[in-house]
Motif scaffolding. Sequence first.
Motif, PDB file in Angstrom:
ATOM      1  N   ARG A   1       0.800  -1.224   0.000  1.00 35.57           N
ATOM      2  CA  ARG A   1       0.000   0.000   0.000  1.00 35.57           C
ATOM      3  C   ARG A   1       0.840   1.284   0.000  1.00 35.57           C
ATOM      4  O   ARG A   1       0.305   2.367  -0.152  1.00 35.57           O
ATOM      5  CB  ARG A   1      -0.984   0.017   1.163  1.00 35.57           C
ATOM      6  N   ARG A   2       2.144   1.182   0.128  1.00 31.52           N
ATOM      7  CA  ARG A   2       2.982   2.387   0.205  1.00 31.52           C
ATOM      8  C   ARG A   2       2.871   3.314  -1.008  1.00 31.52           C
ATOM      9  O   ARG A   2       2.883   4.531  -0.829  1.00 31.52           O
ATOM     10  CB  ARG A   2       4.436   2.003   0.479  1.00 31.52           C
ATOM     11  N   PRO A   3       2.724   2.815  -2.237  1.00 32.10           N
ATOM     12  CA  PRO A   3       2.551   3.758  -3.356  1.00 32.10           C
ATOM     13  C   PRO A   3       1.297   4.624  -3.216  1.00 32.10           C
ATOM     14  O   PRO A   3       1.239   5.719  -3.756  1.00 32.10           O
ATOM     15  CB  PRO A   3       2.457   2.852  -4.588  1.00 32.10           C
ATOM     16  N   LEU A   4       0.303   4.149  -2.489  1.00 35.36           N
ATOM     17  CA  LEU A   4      -0.926   4.924  -2.290  1.00 35.36           C
ATOM     18  C   LEU A   4      -0.710   6.068  -1.308  1.00 35.36           C
ATOM     19  O   LEU A   4      -1.399   7.084  -1.378  1.00 35.36           O
ATOM     20  CB  LEU A   4      -2.045   4.025  -1.773  1.00 35.36           C
ATOM     21  N   ASP A   5       0.230   5.882  -0.395  1.00 34.55           N
ATOM     22  CA  ASP A   5       0.476   6.899   0.629  1.00 34.55           C
ATOM     23  C   ASP A   5       1.215   8.109   0.074  1.00 34.55           C
ATOM     24  O   ASP A   5       1.061   9.214   0.588  1.00 34.55           O
ATOM     25  CB  ASP A   5       1.272   6.302   1.799  1.00 34.55           C
ATOM     26  N   ALA A   6       2.023   7.914  -0.935  1.00 39.67           N
ATOM     27  CA  ALA A   6       2.815   9.018  -1.495  1.00 39.67           C
ATOM     28  C   ALA A   6       2.964   8.820  -3.002  1.00 39.67           C
ATOM     29  O   ALA A   6       4.058   8.548  -3.496  1.00 39.67           O
ATOM     30  CB  ALA A   6       4.178   9.089  -0.823  1.00 39.67           C
ATOM     31  N   PRO A   7       1.854   8.940  -3.771  1.00 40.37           N
ATOM     32  CA  PRO A   7       1.930   8.625  -5.202  1.00 40.37           C
ATOM     33  C   PRO A   7       2.859   9.547  -5.994  1.00 40.37           C
ATOM     34  O   PRO A   7       3.349   9.175  -7.046  1.00 40.37           O
ATOM     35  CB  PRO A   7       0.482   8.770  -5.681  1.00 40.37           C
ATOM     36  N   MET A   8       3.130  10.732  -5.503  1.00 38.50           N
ATOM     37  CA  MET A   8       4.006  11.648  -6.228  1.00 38.50           C
ATOM     38  C   MET A   8       5.420  11.689  -5.629  1.00 38.50           C
ATOM     39  O   MET A   8       6.273  12.401  -6.122  1.00 38.50           O
ATOM     40  CB  MET A   8       3.410  13.056  -6.231  1.00 38.50           C
ATOM     41  N   GLY A   9       5.628  10.937  -4.564  1.00 35.54           N
ATOM     42  CA  GLY A   9       6.935  10.915  -3.915  1.00 35.54           C
ATOM     43  C   GLY A   9       7.859   9.920  -4.586  1.00 35.54           C
ATOM     44  O   GLY A   9       7.620   9.477  -5.708  1.00 35.54           O
ATOM     45  N   PRO A  10       8.924   9.534  -3.889  1.00 33.41           N
ATOM     46  CA  PRO A  10       9.856   8.542  -4.443  1.00 33.41           C
ATOM     47  C   PRO A  10       9.111   7.239  -4.755  1.00 33.41           C
ATOM     48  O   PRO A  10       8.223   6.834  -4.016  1.00 33.41           O
ATOM     49  CB  PRO A  10      10.872   8.323  -3.325  1.00 33.41           C
ATOM     50  N   SER A  11       9.457   6.628  -5.869  1.00 35.57           N
ATOM     51  CA  SER A  11       8.752   5.409  -6.270  1.00 35.57           C
ATOM     52  C   SER A  11       9.047   4.264  -5.303  1.00 35.57           C
ATOM     53  O   SER A  11      10.139   4.148  -4.758  1.00 35.57           O
ATOM     54  CB  SER A  11       9.128   5.011  -7.686  1.00 35.57           C
ATOM     55  N   VAL A  12       8.025   3.479  -5.098  1.00 38.13           N
ATOM     56  CA  VAL A  12       8.095   2.304  -4.237  1.00 38.13           C
ATOM     57  C   VAL A  12       7.496   1.152  -5.028  1.00 38.13           C
ATOM     58  O   VAL A  12       6.452   1.311  -5.654  1.00 38.13           O
ATOM     59  CB  VAL A  12       7.281   2.515  -2.934  1.00 38.13           C
TER      60      VAL A  12
END
Length: 158
Positions: free
Chosen positions: A85-96
């Motif tokens: 779920r980490r990409p949902l928490d910061a979709p514009m941040g560093p890629s996960v």
Amino acid sequence: MTDLFKRAELSVTVAGYAVHQGKRIFQELAMRMEQKPSLQVRLFLNLAVRLEDASSVASVKRFAQEFTTRHWPENHRLPEVYYDRRPLDAPMGPSVAFHAKCVILDQAELFVSSANFTEAAQNRNVELGVLIRSSMLARQATSFLADLVSDGICERAI
């Protein structure tokens, strides 16, 4: 991998990044689940967040629908499917990305590979994998993935 799926008796845990033409790739696993109704199957897959998805709910809904309609054989019991779920928490941040690729069979064998769950990786690419027959390592890998769920990093989509 089909050999692993055919031999499953108790559990299969799959971790993968990319899935393409999953119906063919997971056919043997789906059939084994029908043969062994008590077989526990968990898939941990990467969730690709699309800009057109207005919310995390939309992303997860699309992910689940795409898996069930495009990547799982029709008329077969569905496995448990988890996503990072980490990409949902910061979709514009560093890629996960959930980039692990392995199959754990009956907590006794661990197949670790460079191959994605795609037709190209399974049939055309040069990939490398190793099958380790070690209940200790298989249990450790299973525990690692279970900890991702209990720590809230991975959530169930299906």
